[in-house]
Every structure is written in C-alpha cells, then in structure tokens.
Design a protein around this motif. Structure first.
Motif, mmCIF file in Angstrom:
data_model
loop_
_atom_site.group_PDB
_atom_site.id
_atom_site.type_symbol
_atom_site.label_atom_id
_atom_site.label_comp_id
_atom_site.label_asym_id
_atom_site.label_seq_id
_atom_site.Cartn_x
_atom_site.Cartn_y
_atom_site.Cartn_z
ATOM 1 N N ARG A 46 0.830 -1.193 0.000
ATOM 2 C CA ARG A 46 0.000 0.000 0.000
ATOM 3 C C ARG A 46 0.869 1.249 0.000
ATOM 4 O O ARG A 46 0.560 2.238 -0.678
ATOM 5 C CB ARG A 46 -0.911 0.002 1.230
ATOM 6 N N SER A 47 1.963 1.216 0.720
ATOM 7 C CA SER A 47 2.864 2.368 0.742
ATOM 8 C C SER A 47 3.501 2.610 -0.622
ATOM 9 O O SER A 47 3.806 3.748 -0.972
ATOM 10 C CB SER A 47 3.965 2.153 1.790
ATOM 11 N N THR A 60 2.127 2.657 -3.325
ATOM 12 C CA THR A 60 1.265 3.463 -4.184
ATOM 13 C C THR A 60 1.625 4.939 -4.138
ATOM 14 O O THR A 60 1.038 5.741 -4.872
ATOM 15 C CB THR A 60 -0.217 3.289 -3.786
ATOM 16 N N ILE A 61 2.567 5.306 -3.299
ATOM 17 C CA ILE A 61 3.015 6.699 -3.250
ATOM 18 C C ILE A 61 4.109 6.970 -4.290
ATOM 19 O O ILE A 61 4.548 8.102 -4.468
ATOM 20 C CB ILE A 61 3.525 7.035 -1.833
ATOM 21 N N ARG A 115 -4.505 4.152 -4.793
ATOM 22 C CA ARG A 115 -4.377 4.755 -3.461
ATOM 23 C C ARG A 115 -5.676 5.440 -3.025
ATOM 24 O O ARG A 115 -6.164 5.207 -1.916
ATOM 25 C CB ARG A 115 -3.223 5.755 -3.454
ATOM 26 N N GLU A 135 0.644 5.097 6.323
ATOM 27 C CA GLU A 135 -0.646 5.226 5.651
ATOM 28 C C GLU A 135 -1.359 6.522 6.007
ATOM 29 O O GLU A 135 -2.494 6.744 5.603
ATOM 30 C CB GLU A 135 -1.537 4.032 6.014
#
Length: 606
Positions: free
Chosen positions: A143-144, A146-147, A206, A602
């Motif tokens: 998920r991170s 996606t930055i 995201r 997040e």
C-alpha cells in the motif's frame, strides 16, 4: 543618579523588551505568512501572470488574435478548427468520423490522456480491491508503494521503459531466446500509455483503497438483512462510495497525462507530440508568444476537468462515518469453491501483469546499467567518471549534474519547507475567507512546470523592478525557485491534515499557562506533526531531484543541468550511461521513499 532610579530604568527597559518580544511573537505567524505570500508573488504569481500577459499583449497591443489563430489552426485543433473557421458542422462531423480525421496537437494530447486514464483505472482498481479487501503479509508495504508517482522521477521511468522495450531491451532479449524479433516497440502510443499507467495506476489505487476502507460494514449488513444479494449490496452501498474516489483518480490522471512532458519527450518520438512537448519546441525556437498562448490553452483545459470533477463531487459524494470497516479476507481460500477461487485467480493474473508493468522497467534499468555485449560490466559507470574529465564545455558532465541536483534540492528544501509550514498553519486556522486562501496558495499544484519555467524565464530571469530596485532571479536561483514552487504543496498536504486533527484543548492549555501563539506552535503543535514535517521535507528533496519540466527550460544553454537533464541528454545516444545515471537517481529517490514510508506510513494527506 541614585541606585533606585537606575533600578527603575532597568525594570522599565526589561518591561519594554518583554513587550516588544511579546508583540513580535504575536505578529510572527502573520508576518511569516506575509513573507511567504511575497515570495510566492515573486516566484509564482508574477511569472505565471507574465505568461498570461505575453499571450494577449503583442507588440504593446492588447489582443486575443494569438488565441484566435490557435483555435482556427488545424495543426493544433484538427477538424475542430474548421468549425471555428465557418465550415459546415455536418461536413466536419462526417470527416471526423472517417479514418482521415485530424485531431491536431491538442486533440491528440486529449486522446492519449483519455486512453491513459482508462488504462490507469483498469490497472488501479484491481490493486485497490486487493489492498482493501484482502489481508496478507506485506500488504502495508504494498500500500505504501502506491506513493511512488510522487517520488519517482518521470525521466528515470522513461529510461526504464527504453531498457525494457528498446531494440536491445529485456523484452527483445527474451524474444531472441526463442528465435523471434527484434521488434520495434519504442515510439509507439502503446508504450506511452504503459508508462503513464506506471505513474497513475498507483494513484488510482491509493485514493480508491482509502475510500473502500472507509465503507461502514454495518451498512452492507443492513442491506443484506433486507434481502439484497452480495452483488446488489455492492452496487447499492459500496459502489456509490467508490465512484467519487475513482473519478478523482481518473480526473487527476487525465490532468497529469494531458500535461505530460518527459515521458512523451523520451518515448513518444516525432509522431506523438503533445501540447507540452510542442510548447517546449516553440520556446527552443524563441516563439514565446505562441508558446505562452498554447500553455494557457492547456491550463484552461486542465482546470476545466478539475472543476467538472469538483462539481460532481459536491453533488454526489456519499459520506460515511466508517464506524466499522469491512473485514479483510485471507488470500489463502478457505474452500476450493469457484466463488472462493475465481477472484484469487483473477488477482494472480493481475499480479503477473502488474509485475510486467511496474517492476520490469526498474529491474531492466538496473540490469542495463551493469550489462554489456560481453556480460556484466561496470563500464557504464566508468564512462560517467571518465566523462567528467573529458567532456567538452557543451557536453553534460555527470558530477556537475549530481552536484547541481543536490544543491538545488537543498535550496528548494530551505525555501519550500518553511513556506509549506507557514501555509499549513494559515490554512488550518478558522477565519473568514480561509477556503479562498487555501485555493490561492495551493494553485501551483495545478499549474504545469512548463508554464512556471516560461514565466520565470520571461519575468524574474530578465529582472523585475520594484520601488526602484531591480530584482533578478536567474541561473541557479531561478531553478531553485521553480523547484520550491512545485514542492511546497506536498509539504502542505503532509503537514496540514496533522495540524487539523490536533486536539485544540492542548493548545488552549498551553496558552492558559502563558505560552504565546508562536510558542504553542513550536512546543506543542509541530512536535505532534513532526513525522509529517520530515516526510514533507523528504518529498521536497525527492521531487526536486526528479523535476524536469521547468528545469529543462531554465537550464538550456547553461551549466545548471541536473540528473534528469543528463539522463535526457544521454538517452538518445548512450543507453548504458543513461541507465547508470538513472540508477544513481533511483538510489536517491529510494532512500527518500524509505524515509517517507517509515515516518508517514498510511497517514499521509496526499
């Protein structure tokens, strides 16, 4: 003079000093905000206004003739220009529906942006589904990741795609092992779309993941208890809460890809010229008036798309209190039923596609930097070292590019971080007109680096006269100013949400104990949002390191080139050194990303 009178004078002096100190502290925040506003006027608003003025003021005469000529020119607007020239809408419509249609530069830019948006959404939604609905080891790290669009330089991604899909790239290498190829895949629309998806699909994932995780599970349970099937419950409860996020990702993707520059410049070729690439070409030919007008047309279209989305969001957003988030399922199925296996098989296929799109370019770039005709080698890195001492005056020197990137990033940090902090404070206080201030101060988020570069080149670089003083921002200062303008909104977006969420009773307690407004900010608020401050600082460094659009305009003809400029110079002639320089840039941005991941996780406002 008696001792008593001396003591009274000392006490009076101390009282005066305390009053002055108190007044300075009370006015410090407002003063810092005013100073930030003045810097923005000099570094952003005045340069952008210069672009507007240059597009409507021709030889001292105020006119819209340049815009009229653009709109009627088929080169820019294709068949649409014929409508403005008075031709029959029926005839124009028939030609547009035929295979001989003409889109023009603006039309093609919108066309590729639309296709890029579709590809990004198609690749981003499965990732959002995976991250929001399944629990597995490494989910938080994924998920991170996606930055990445915010910290990875676009020109470096372009090098990765050249290393992957070029004549001697890894894909053709795989084809050659089975006796096929080589295939020419570069300079095609498909490669440009994939490169845009690399950037924007994580953005779609995201924002959609965040929306999916905010859905209240009790709302779905209520729908199911009323007889709705899982499919109907999803369509009636979950989907309406996802639509605004999906459209937000799509709108941002369209705007970003409509204003695309480095990707198309490196991967598009002469047949895939977009608005920004042509604006750059006009600047190279010193046609500033037409370049300014075309840049304004691009800005109007981009802002129009964002405005349309904001209007939609205001009317259709579904607010959820998110009392209980949806439970995530394990990636390992509990049973071997079709219902359990089918979505996981789909996610497995998506994973293969995702590795090909998102991982292969980076791996190919790293491999190409250490490989040659005879196997593994460090010759490309050695070339960079040798080039430093042997390069002619007009050639790029690698160490100079690295040094400039570091110096410009440090300068941008010194400007953007305090500016971002000041704006974060100003936009999280309650006062009349706060929303207008927020929108005005965040305007650089929506303005292309090309426009900022043109404005600085035509304005402060040539000098601005204020109250009899000639103020000039040229050379390295102009590049630092452009970088700071493009970076400080990211500081605001990482710090402001934290300031907004602080319990106001903590600040009131500090004030009740005698702390001034500035002291409460420094001792209470900033320590609480310190991870966001550090993450914002890392954003500034990473984005400055990879900034390309305004830099290539301001650095042309000087020795102020940066690593992205060096990569662009190398990529058309020597792929090996370009990939080596790309790896150096990758190391810098990866370190930045790790810091962001550890400090922000997040919780980012972005």
């Amino acid at each position: 003079m008696t001792a008593d009178s001396t003591g009274r004078q000392d006490a009076s002096s101390d009282t005066l000093a305390r009053r002055i100190h108190g007044t300075v502290e009370r006015r410090a925040i407002a003063g810092f905000g005013i100073l930030t506003g003045l810097l923005l006027v000099l570094m952003f608003y005045y340069p952008v206004a210069t672009v507007f003025i240059e597009s409507v003021l021709v030889e001292g005469v105020l006119t819209l003739s340049v815009f009229a000529d653009l709109l009627r020119d088929p080169f820019y607007f294709g068949d649409f220009a014929r409508l403005l020239s008075g031709e029959s809408p029926l005839a124009v419509g028939q030609d547009f529906l035929s295979s001989d249609r003409r889109l023009g530069v603006v039309g093609f830019t919108a066309y590729q942006a639309g296709l890029s948006t579709l590809v990004a959404v198609a690749l981003g939604l499965p990732a959002a589904y995976l991250l929001a609905r399944y629990e597995f080891r490494g989910r938080r790290t994924l998920r991170s990741l996606t930055i990445l669009p915010f910290v990875m330089p676009s020109i470096m991604v372009a090098v990765g795609f050249v290393a992957t899909f070029g004549s001697n790239g890894t894909v053709n290498g795989l084809f050659s092992t089975v006796g096929l190829g080589p295939f020419e895949m570069l300079y095609t629309l498909e490669i440009v779309l994939l490169a845009h998806a690399f950037y924007n699909a994580p953005l779609v994932a995201r924002v959609t993941t965040a929306a999916w995780e905010s859905v209240d599970a009790s709302a779905i349970e209520t729908a199911r208890s009323l007889g709705a099937s899982p499919h109907r419950a999803f369509l009636d409860v979950v989907a309406p809460q996802l639509y605004p996020a999906i459209l937000m990702g799509a709108a941002l993707t369209f705007v970003f890809t409509f204003g695309t520059f480095p990707i198309v410049l490196a991967l598009g070729g002469l047949n895939l010229v977009t608005v920004e690439v042509f604006v750059y070409n006009l600047i190279q030919n010193l046609n500033y008036t037409e370049a300014a007008a075309l840049a304004i047309v691009e800005l109007v279209i981009s802002l129009g798309i964002l405005y349309a989305y904001l209007r939609y969001e205001a009317k259709h957003v579904v607010r959820s209190r998110g009392i209980r988030p949806l439970p995530r399922r394990s990636l390992v199925p509990n049973t071997a039923s079709v219902r359990e296996l089918l979505p996981r098989v789909g996610l497995g296929i998506y994973g293969v596609v995702a590795i090909f799109v998102f991982v292969a370019p980076i791996v190919s770039m790293i491999y190409a930097s250490v490989s040659g005709p005879n196997g593994l080698t460090v010759a490309h890195y050695q070339f960079l070292i040798d080039r430093q001492s042997s390069a002619a005056a007009f050639q790029v020197q690698p160490w100079t590019a690295i040094r400039n990137s570091i110096v410009f990033a440090a300068g941008a940090l010194a400007l953007a971080l305090p500016m971002g902090l000041a704006i974060s404070v100003l936009t999280t206080r309650q006062y009349r007109g706060r929303k207008l201030v927020d929108v005005t101060l965040m305007a650089p988020f929506a303005v292309s680096g090309i426009i900022v570069g043109i404005g600085l080149l035509r304005g402060p670089v040539f000098g601005v006269e204020i109250a009899g003083w000639q103020i000039t921002i040229a050379g390295a200062l102009a590049i630092v100013a452009a970088h700071a303008v493009s970076c400080y909104p990211f500081v605001v977006r990482t710090v402001a949400p934290g300031l907004e969420s602080i319990d106001r009773s903590l600040i009131e307690s500090a004030r009740a104990l005698g702390a001034s407004r500035v002291r409460a900010l420094v001792d209470v608020e900033l320590p609480l949002v310190w991870p966001g401050v550090v993450a914002g600082a890392v954003f500034v460094v990473a984005i400055s390191m990879g900034e390309f659009s305004s830099t290539i305009i301001l650095a042309t003809g000087t020795n102020q080139y940066t690593m992205p400029i060096a990569i662009e110079r190398f990529i058309g002639r020597r792929l090996g050194p370009a990939t080596a320089m790309g790896v150096v840039l990758l190391v810098v941005t990866s370190v930045s990303f790790v810091i962001i991941d550890r400090l922000g996780g997040e919780s980012f406002g972005i």
